[in-house]
Design a protein around this motif. Structure first.
Motif, PDB file in Angstrom:
ATOM      1  N   SER A   1      56.709 -17.014  28.889  1.00  0.00           N
ATOM      2  CA  SER A   1      57.697 -16.193  29.584  1.00  0.00           C
ATOM      3  C   SER A   1      57.214 -15.852  30.984  1.00  0.00           C
ATOM      4  O   SER A   1      57.963 -15.974  31.972  1.00  0.00           O
ATOM      5  CB  SER A   1      57.962 -14.909  28.794  1.00  0.00           C
ATOM      6  OG  SER A   1      58.821 -14.050  29.518  1.00  0.00           O
TER       7      SER A   1
ATOM      8  N   LEU B   1      59.248 -25.803  30.748  1.00  0.00           N
ATOM      9  CA  LEU B   1      60.304 -25.486  29.772  1.00  0.00           C
ATOM     10  C   LEU B   1      60.171 -26.359  28.532  1.00  0.00           C
ATOM     11  O   LEU B   1      60.358 -25.894  27.399  1.00  0.00           O
ATOM     12  CB  LEU B   1      61.677 -25.671  30.413  1.00  0.00           C
ATOM     13  CG  LEU B   1      62.052 -24.709  31.543  1.00  0.00           C
ATOM     14  CD1 LEU B   1      63.385 -25.105  32.161  1.00  0.00           C
ATOM     15  CD2 LEU B   1      62.105 -23.277  31.037  1.00  0.00           C
TER      16      LEU B   1
ATOM     17  N   LYS C   1      64.552 -19.424  22.245  1.00  0.00           N
ATOM     18  CA  LYS C   1      65.443 -19.759  23.343  1.00  0.00           C
ATOM     19  C   LYS C   1      65.804 -18.528  24.172  1.00  0.00           C
ATOM     20  O   LYS C   1      65.910 -18.592  25.402  1.00  0.00           O
ATOM     21  CB  LYS C   1      66.719 -20.403  22.781  1.00  0.00           C
ATOM     22  CG  LYS C   1      67.691 -20.882  23.852  1.00  0.00           C
ATOM     23  CD  LYS C   1      68.905 -21.544  23.217  1.00  0.00           C
ATOM     24  CE  LYS C   1      69.894 -21.998  24.289  1.00  0.00           C
ATOM     25  NZ  LYS C   1      71.091 -22.633  23.674  1.00  0.00           N
ATOM     26  N   LYS C   2      65.976 -17.386  23.494  1.00  0.00           N
ATOM     27  CA  LYS C   2      66.334 -16.146  24.184  1.00  0.00           C
ATOM     28  C   LYS C   2      65.228 -15.720  25.133  1.00  0.00           C
ATOM     29  O   LYS C   2      65.497 -15.230  26.243  1.00  0.00           O
ATOM     30  CB  LYS C   2      66.591 -15.041  23.152  1.00  0.00           C
ATOM     31  CG  LYS C   2      67.179 -13.763  23.740  1.00  0.00           C
ATOM     32  CD  LYS C   2      68.575 -14.000  24.261  1.00  0.00           C
ATOM     33  CE  LYS C   2      69.216 -12.700  24.737  1.00  0.00           C
ATOM     34  NZ  LYS C   2      70.560 -12.917  25.291  1.00  0.00           N
TER      35      LYS C   2
ATOM     36  N   GLU D   1      65.450 -17.971  28.213  1.00  0.00           N
ATOM     37  CA  GLU D   1      66.598 -17.622  29.055  1.00  0.00           C
ATOM     38  C   GLU D   1      66.338 -16.339  29.842  1.00  0.00           C
ATOM     39  O   GLU D   1      66.679 -16.251  31.032  1.00  0.00           O
ATOM     40  CB  GLU D   1      67.845 -17.466  28.180  1.00  0.00           C
ATOM     41  CG  GLU D   1      68.340 -18.777  27.572  1.00  0.00           C
ATOM     42  CD  GLU D   1      69.504 -18.573  26.618  1.00  0.00           C
ATOM     43  OE1 GLU D   1      69.789 -17.398  26.286  1.00  0.00           O
ATOM     44  OE2 GLU D   1      70.126 -19.578  26.219  1.00  0.00           O
ATOM     45  N   ASN D   2      65.751 -15.332  29.177  1.00  0.00           N
ATOM     46  CA  ASN D   2      65.458 -14.067  29.858  1.00  0.00           C
ATOM     47  C   ASN D   2      64.411 -14.251  30.956  1.00  0.00           C
ATOM     48  O   ASN D   2      64.472 -13.614  32.006  1.00  0.00           O
ATOM     49  CB  ASN D   2      64.978 -13.017  28.863  1.00  0.00           C
ATOM     50  CG  ASN D   2      66.097 -12.482  27.991  1.00  0.00           C
ATOM     51  OD1 ASN D   2      67.281 -12.648  28.313  1.00  0.00           O
ATOM     52  ND2 ASN D   2      65.752 -11.852  26.892  1.00  0.00           N
TER      53      ASN D   2
ATOM     54  N   ILE E   1      63.969 -16.952  32.740  1.00  0.00           N
ATOM     55  CA  ILE E   1      64.644 -17.608  33.870  1.00  0.00           C
ATOM     56  C   ILE E   1      65.467 -16.587  34.658  1.00  0.00           C
ATOM     57  O   ILE E   1      65.437 -16.561  35.897  1.00  0.00           O
ATOM     58  CB  ILE E   1      65.541 -18.753  33.365  1.00  0.00           C
ATOM     59  CG1 ILE E   1      64.677 -19.879  32.762  1.00  0.00           C
ATOM     60  CG2 ILE E   1      66.408 -19.301  34.494  1.00  0.00           C
ATOM     61  CD1 ILE E   1      65.478 -20.980  32.111  1.00  0.00           C
ATOM     62  N   LYS E   2      66.206 -15.740  33.943  1.00  0.00           N
ATOM     63  CA  LYS E   2      67.010 -14.708  34.614  1.00  0.00           C
ATOM     64  C   LYS E   2      66.127 -13.760  35.421  1.00  0.00           C
ATOM     65  O   LYS E   2      66.464 -13.380  36.543  1.00  0.00           O
ATOM     66  CB  LYS E   2      67.805 -13.908  33.581  1.00  0.00           C
ATOM     67  CG  LYS E   2      68.963 -14.653  32.959  1.00  0.00           C
ATOM     68  CD  LYS E   2      69.702 -13.762  31.973  1.00  0.00           C
ATOM     69  CE  LYS E   2      70.881 -14.503  31.335  1.00  0.00           C
ATOM     70  NZ  LYS E   2      71.582 -13.634  30.357  1.00  0.00           N
TER      71      LYS E   2
END
Length: 291
Positions: free
Chosen positions: A53, A71, A81-82, A85-86, A88-89
């Motif tokens: 992360s 990735l 996956k969550k 995604e977090n 990346i955000k």
């Protein structure tokens, strides 16, 4: 002559009570073993998730061409996956609360005990909320929040690349594997050819207050702000793990204020800790030195 009257003799009545209780084992049963293994596996999963992360967030910020490889490695190591995604955000500066709002960086300034300066860096999707929370912390301890620009001249704006040793994926936790701390000399020998690095120094540990705390496993590379991302990519190619990158505010040596009163130190620590626990606050900079 002693006479004994048998009829009057009392014979104790013996009674045996029958009861049961659970047998207490030593803890080395099947359930205990399963639970121990599960905790160990969960610890390893959390370690890998946090590691990837952090690396993904930094790669997104740096526009690192190796992002896709990172990735793929995260997915291969079963990082949820969550989490990906977090990360990346977060690297893109997008709010994680689902409202789609962009996060903005803001600075707040103030004056603490003995006139020391405080700069608070925040990332928020609601500026009014953050201002209220920061001002409330100043008011709680009797310090003053000041206008923007009133404290910045006591600090140098620099780029900081925090590096550590690259840890293999099969490492569960730092507690189960001895990680030898980096030294300034070791890092300096490798990065000396990279232009734009101003200084190399040990990063403060999570528990220490001084830059020279031997417990820290990280090294800070002080750079020109414009060169921060470029230097971070070059340093990673040398085999180091990038823990964080950013533009920070380093107090000028001639403006450092020493706070010696133990009671004032304790109050000031609580004030800074309170700021750092606010969700919107990224970092707190100060020219106060607690001796």
């Amino acid at each position: 002559m002693l006479k004994v009257r048998l009829g009057c003799s009392r014979i104790p009545y013996l009674c045996r009570y029958l009861y049961t209780r659970p047998i207490l084992n030593s803890g080395h049963n099947k359930w205990s073993t399963i639970k121990h293994d599960k905790m160990k596996n969960d610890s390893q999963k959390n370690f890998l998730s946090n590691k990837y992360s952090n690396q993904i967030t930094i790669a997104v910020k740096l526009k690192d061409p190796q992002l896709q490889t990172l990735l793929d490695k995260a997915a291969k190591n079963n990082v949820p996956k969550k989490v990906i995604e977090n990360a990346i955000k977060k690297g893109q500066g997008i709010s994680l609360n689902g409202n789609g709002a962009n996060m903005t960086m803001n600075l707040y300034e103030g004056v603490g005990p003995q006139g020391c300066s405080v700069i608070i860096e925040s990332m928020t999707d609601n500026k009014n909320r953050t201002v209220a929370l920061v001002r409330g912390q100043f008011n709680k301890f009797g310090y003053n929040m000041t206008s923007n620009g009133s404290c910045l001249h006591y600090f140098d704006k620099v780029g900081v690349v925090r590096v550590s040793r690259d840890i293999p994926d099969d490492t569960t936790t730092e507690g189960e594997r001895i990680i030898e701390p980096l030294s300034e000399e070791e890092v300096m020998d490798k990065v000396i050819e990279i232009d734009g690095i101003i200084d190399v120094k040990r990063a403060p540990s999570s528990t220490g207050e001084n830059e020279g705390d031997d417990e820290s496993v990280n090294i800070n590379l002080i750079t020109e702000p414009a060169d921060t991302n470029k230097i971070a990519l070059k340093v990673r190619e040398l085999g180091y793990s990038i823990e964080s990158t950013g533009i920070e505010y380093m107090p000028k040596e001639e403006n450092i204020i020493s706070i010696e009163c133990a009671e004032t130190q304790e109050s000031y620590k609580k004030f800074v800790n309170g700021l750092e626990t606010l969700d919107d606050v990224v970092k707190v900079y100060t020219n106060a030195q607690l001796s």
